[in-house]
Design an enzyme around this catalytic site. Sequence first.
Site, PDB file in Angstrom:
ATOM      1  N   GLU A 154      13.041 -20.897  23.412  1.00 26.50           N
ATOM      2  CA  GLU A 154      13.558 -19.596  22.975  1.00 26.50           C
ATOM      3  C   GLU A 154      13.815 -18.736  24.199  1.00 26.50           C
ATOM      4  O   GLU A 154      13.094 -18.836  25.195  1.00 26.50           O
ATOM      5  CB  GLU A 154      12.533 -18.894  22.088  1.00 26.50           C
ATOM      6  CG  GLU A 154      12.245 -19.647  20.811  1.00 26.50           C
ATOM      7  CD  GLU A 154      11.252 -18.893  19.947  1.00 26.50           C
ATOM      8  OE1 GLU A 154      11.701 -18.088  19.124  1.00 26.50           O
ATOM      9  OE2 GLU A 154      10.045 -19.100  20.115  1.00 26.50           O
ATOM     10  N   ARG A 214       0.814  -1.223   0.000  1.00 24.64           N
ATOM     11  CA  ARG A 214       0.000   0.000   0.000  1.00 24.64           C
ATOM     12  C   ARG A 214       0.848   1.273   0.000  1.00 24.64           C
ATOM     13  O   ARG A 214       0.443   2.286  -0.528  1.00 24.64           O
ATOM     14  CB  ARG A 214      -0.881  -0.005   1.250  1.00 24.64           C
ATOM     15  CG  ARG A 214      -2.273  -0.518   0.948  1.00 24.64           C
ATOM     16  CD  ARG A 214      -3.200  -0.172   2.040  1.00 24.64           C
ATOM     17  NE  ARG A 214      -2.685  -0.656   3.313  1.00 24.64           N
ATOM     18  CZ  ARG A 214      -3.428  -1.202   4.259  1.00 24.64           C
ATOM     19  NH1 ARG A 214      -4.709  -1.326   4.091  1.00 24.64           N
ATOM     20  NH2 ARG A 214      -2.913  -1.622   5.380  1.00 24.64           N
ATOM     21  N   ASP A 227       1.331 -21.236  17.539  1.00 25.60           N
ATOM     22  CA  ASP A 227       2.520 -20.593  16.959  1.00 25.60           C
ATOM     23  C   ASP A 227       3.634 -21.607  16.669  1.00 25.60           C
ATOM     24  O   ASP A 227       4.366 -21.461  15.697  1.00 25.60           O
ATOM     25  CB  ASP A 227       3.025 -19.521  17.944  1.00 25.60           C
ATOM     26  CG  ASP A 227       4.123 -18.657  17.360  1.00 25.60           C
ATOM     27  OD1 ASP A 227       3.949 -18.191  16.225  1.00 25.60           O
ATOM     28  OD2 ASP A 227       5.157 -18.460  18.032  1.00 25.60           O
ATOM     29  N   LYS A 256      15.294 -25.414   7.266  1.00 26.67           N
ATOM     30  CA  LYS A 256      16.534 -25.396   8.064  1.00 26.67           C
ATOM     31  C   LYS A 256      17.400 -26.589   7.658  1.00 26.67           C
ATOM     32  O   LYS A 256      16.899 -27.704   7.538  1.00 26.67           O
ATOM     33  CB  LYS A 256      16.215 -25.480   9.561  1.00 26.67           C
ATOM     34  CG  LYS A 256      15.620 -24.202  10.130  1.00 26.67           C
ATOM     35  CD  LYS A 256      15.380 -24.358  11.617  1.00 26.67           C
ATOM     36  CE  LYS A 256      14.575 -23.199  12.177  1.00 26.67           C
ATOM     37  NZ  LYS A 256      15.353 -22.030  12.540  1.00 26.67           N
ATOM     38  N   LYS A 285       8.650 -19.393  25.277  1.00 32.00           N
ATOM     39  CA  LYS A 285       9.409 -18.142  25.201  1.00 32.00           C
ATOM     40  C   LYS A 285      10.037 -17.894  26.567  1.00 32.00           C
ATOM     41  O   LYS A 285       9.537 -18.384  27.585  1.00 32.00           O
ATOM     42  CB  LYS A 285       8.475 -16.979  24.899  1.00 32.00           C
ATOM     43  CG  LYS A 285       7.664 -17.128  23.620  1.00 32.00           C
ATOM     44  CD  LYS A 285       8.455 -16.762  22.407  1.00 32.00           C
ATOM     45  CE  LYS A 285       7.615 -16.855  21.149  1.00 32.00           C
ATOM     46  NZ  LYS A 285       8.410 -16.867  19.925  1.00 32.00           N
ATOM     47  N   ASP A 343       6.621 -23.665   5.936  1.00 31.83           N
ATOM     48  CA  ASP A 343       6.921 -23.827   7.354  1.00 31.83           C
ATOM     49  C   ASP A 343       8.434 -23.704   7.388  1.00 31.83           C
ATOM     50  O   ASP A 343       9.145 -24.607   6.936  1.00 31.83           O
ATOM     51  CB  ASP A 343       6.492 -25.207   7.871  1.00 31.83           C
ATOM     52  CG  ASP A 343       6.783 -25.338   9.354  1.00 31.83           C
ATOM     53  OD1 ASP A 343       7.898 -24.963   9.768  1.00 31.83           O
ATOM     54  OD2 ASP A 343       5.924 -25.813  10.103  1.00 31.83           O
ATOM     55  N   HIS A 344       8.931 -22.575   7.877  1.00 31.82           N
ATOM     56  CA  HIS A 344      10.366 -22.309   7.660  1.00 31.82           C
ATOM     57  C   HIS A 344      11.260 -23.347   8.342  1.00 31.82           C
ATOM     58  O   HIS A 344      12.417 -23.495   7.972  1.00 31.82           O
ATOM     59  CB  HIS A 344      10.738 -20.870   8.033  1.00 31.82           C
ATOM     60  CG  HIS A 344      10.931 -20.634   9.489  1.00 31.82           C
ATOM     61  ND1 HIS A 344       9.896 -20.425  10.354  1.00 31.82           N
ATOM     62  CD2 HIS A 344      12.053 -20.565  10.247  1.00 31.82           C
ATOM     63  CE1 HIS A 344      10.363 -20.241  11.572  1.00 31.82           C
ATOM     64  NE2 HIS A 344      11.683 -20.317  11.541  1.00 31.82           N
ATOM     65  N   HIS A 358       5.584 -26.042  13.305  1.00 30.50           N
ATOM     66  CA  HIS A 358       6.998 -26.447  13.344  1.00 30.50           C
ATOM     67  C   HIS A 358       7.216 -27.765  14.066  1.00 30.50           C
ATOM     68  O   HIS A 358       7.914 -28.648  13.588  1.00 30.50           O
ATOM     69  CB  HIS A 358       7.852 -25.380  14.037  1.00 30.50           C
ATOM     70  CG  HIS A 358       7.676 -24.002  13.473  1.00 30.50           C
ATOM     71  ND1 HIS A 358       7.499 -23.772  12.133  1.00 30.50           N
ATOM     72  CD2 HIS A 358       7.659 -22.788  14.063  1.00 30.50           C
ATOM     73  CE1 HIS A 358       7.383 -22.461  11.933  1.00 30.50           C
ATOM     74  NE2 HIS A 358       7.471 -21.840  13.089  1.00 30.50           N
ATOM     75  N   LYS A 371       2.190 -19.042   7.535  1.00 32.28           N
ATOM     76  CA  LYS A 371       1.339 -18.953   8.704  1.00 32.28           C
ATOM     77  C   LYS A 371       1.209 -17.511   9.219  1.00 32.28           C
ATOM     78  O   LYS A 371       2.124 -16.747   9.006  1.00 32.28           O
ATOM     79  CB  LYS A 371       1.861 -19.885   9.788  1.00 32.28           C
ATOM     80  CG  LYS A 371       2.997 -19.333  10.644  1.00 32.28           C
ATOM     81  CD  LYS A 371       3.347 -20.374  11.664  1.00 32.28           C
ATOM     82  CE  LYS A 371       3.673 -19.859  12.970  1.00 32.28           C
ATOM     83  NZ  LYS A 371       4.662 -19.030  13.351  1.00 32.28           N
TER      84      LYS A 371
HETATM   85  C1  BG6 Z   1       7.994 -18.442  14.143  1.00 28.05           C
HETATM   86  C2  BG6 Z   1       7.180 -18.097  15.339  1.00 28.05           C
HETATM   87  O1  BG6 Z   1       7.241 -19.187  13.229  1.00 28.05           O
HETATM   88  O2  BG6 Z   1       9.119 -19.201  14.544  1.00 28.05           O
HETATM   89  C3  BG6 Z   1       7.997 -17.327  16.349  1.00 28.05           C
HETATM   90  O3  BG6 Z   1       6.052 -17.318  14.939  1.00 28.05           O
HETATM   91  C4  BG6 Z   1       9.256 -18.075  16.686  1.00 28.05           C
HETATM   92  O4  BG6 Z   1       7.264 -17.063  17.521  1.00 28.05           O
HETATM   93  C5  BG6 Z   1       9.990 -18.518  15.432  1.00 28.05           C
HETATM   94  O5  BG6 Z   1      10.082 -17.221  17.444  1.00 28.05           O
HETATM   95  C6  BG6 Z   1      11.133 -19.440  15.759  1.00 28.05           C
HETATM   96  O6  BG6 Z   1      11.893 -19.626  14.606  1.00 28.05           O
HETATM   97  P1  BG6 Z   1      13.462 -19.884  14.706  1.00 28.05           P
HETATM   98  O7  BG6 Z   1      13.863 -20.105  13.286  1.00 28.05           O
HETATM   99  O8  BG6 Z   1      14.058 -18.662  15.324  1.00 28.05           O
HETATM  100  O9  BG6 Z   1      13.634 -21.095  15.558  1.00 28.05           O
END
Ligand code: BG6
Length: 494
Positions: free
Chosen positions: A218, A51, A236, A184, A342, A179-180, A241, A150
């Site tokens: 984390e 935008r 989340d 990895k 967290k 899904d990242h 994941h 997501k």
């Molecule tokens: C994300 C979550 O998908 O993955 C975050 O929304 C999280 O809350 C993150 O911190 C963790 O990813 P990574 O690659 O730092 O382990």
Amino acid sequence: MSSRIIPVPPFDYVVFGATGDLTKRKLIPALYHRFKDGQFDEQSRIIGVSRTKWDDEQFKQIARDCIAEFVEPEYQDKKTIERFASIFTYVPNDVSDEAHWADLSSKLREDPRIVRAFYLAVAPDLFGPICEYLAKKEYYRRDARVVIEKPLGHDLASSKQINDEVTRIFREDQVYRIDHYLGKETVQNLLALRFANMLFEPIWNSAHIDHIQVTVAESVGAGTRGYYDESGALRDMIQNHMLQLLCLVAMEPPASDDANALRDEKLKVLRSLKPITGDAVSKFTVRGQYRGVSSETASVKGYQDELPPEKKGSKTETFVALKAEIENWRWAGVPFYFRTGKRMASRVSEIVIQFRAIPHSMFDHAEGAPRANKLIIRLQPDEGVKLLMMIKDPGPGGMRLREVPLNLSFAQTFQERTPEAYERLLLDVIRGNQTLFMRRDELEAAWMWVDPIRQAWDASSDSPQPYVAGTWGPTGSIALIERDGRTWHEEDEG
Ligand code: BG6
């Protein structure tokens, strides 16, 4: 290790949400690295759409700024950055206002050899309108790809709705759900570890494995991220994941690395998960929320203190531990313990395979009883694999048994930089390889398993158990595993 750079065909990557955080922190730096390594060149284009009323030059400047901020200095090379910035172009557009939809036709090239990909780095309620815009304006092509990420819904019903909206225009084989974690290196290494070695697969079952632990801890907090309070750790981290990690650990060997061969096996795992419903929810799940802590040297805010006033009193969980079971021949009776949170004691993601104890010990008189073997797959940081084994302590003094790690540290073994997850995933889209992306049925099976847990929590008057920031979570998490006569793996064990 030899690394091979296989160039991809030229592309037009259209990024919706070009001014957002994901684009700046992840997408641009990832594409820069791939460009720098020669995987694509100036024949490709990155077309930002958002935008904000920017022009091409402003978007190019954003690219330069992101690299300065998010790429390690040793990879910043002036000439390469300028070449990279030259492929950036920008179109201001508000997809929610059909009367003023912008024209992308001058940016998109018609040559069928140029791959066309649309990355929707926007809130999911815009996926539908964007797909409609792409179709109405005739930017859709039968071989175009769409990338989404997501939150793909907040439950099964909303996830279905999102998928319906996207697949009204794009076929399933055009949809890339990120899904990242699957991008990895260490997660992909799970596949190599299991299916490129003879060693583990014959004992990868309930006859030899006592239980499995998956931890994604984390040290950062969550409260300042608006989205998190709507989501919580279950949605989340667990729904996506961690269930994906479970799939890779527990699935049967696929016959090939074909995307659907692999995803069929993952789906079977998700569908074999024993539902956790009703009373089982309070027995097999624990949710927590961190509290602040202050000492003479530092103070850390609690989750509640980070929230804006209107959200105070939130019952959103910042920690989850749970015990899952897979009801199939290979895994019957083997518990899978998950925990994620967290503000935990440290940042660590790992999978611990706890083997069974030996059936009989001949070392009755030895000092130190034999301990059951453990395989620890460390996903981050200090990526690597450790196998804890018993040996004889060297030297005189009789038979003394000692546990030592057989240690494979990736940093020590490989000198190269480990690519970020998005580097692989973004270019897999261009290659047309869906192996590391979630299929719709997987996503829905995951929601189907998670939804009853969420519903039971929502219906309960209980609040998440408090835990002090910087610890390993609430005491309930320790009780969850200790009830079964087991303990969470601690780092100093190996
Ligand atoms: C994300 C979550 O998908 O993955 C975050 O929304 C999280 O809350 C993150 O911190 C963790 O990813 P990574 O690659 O730092 O382990």
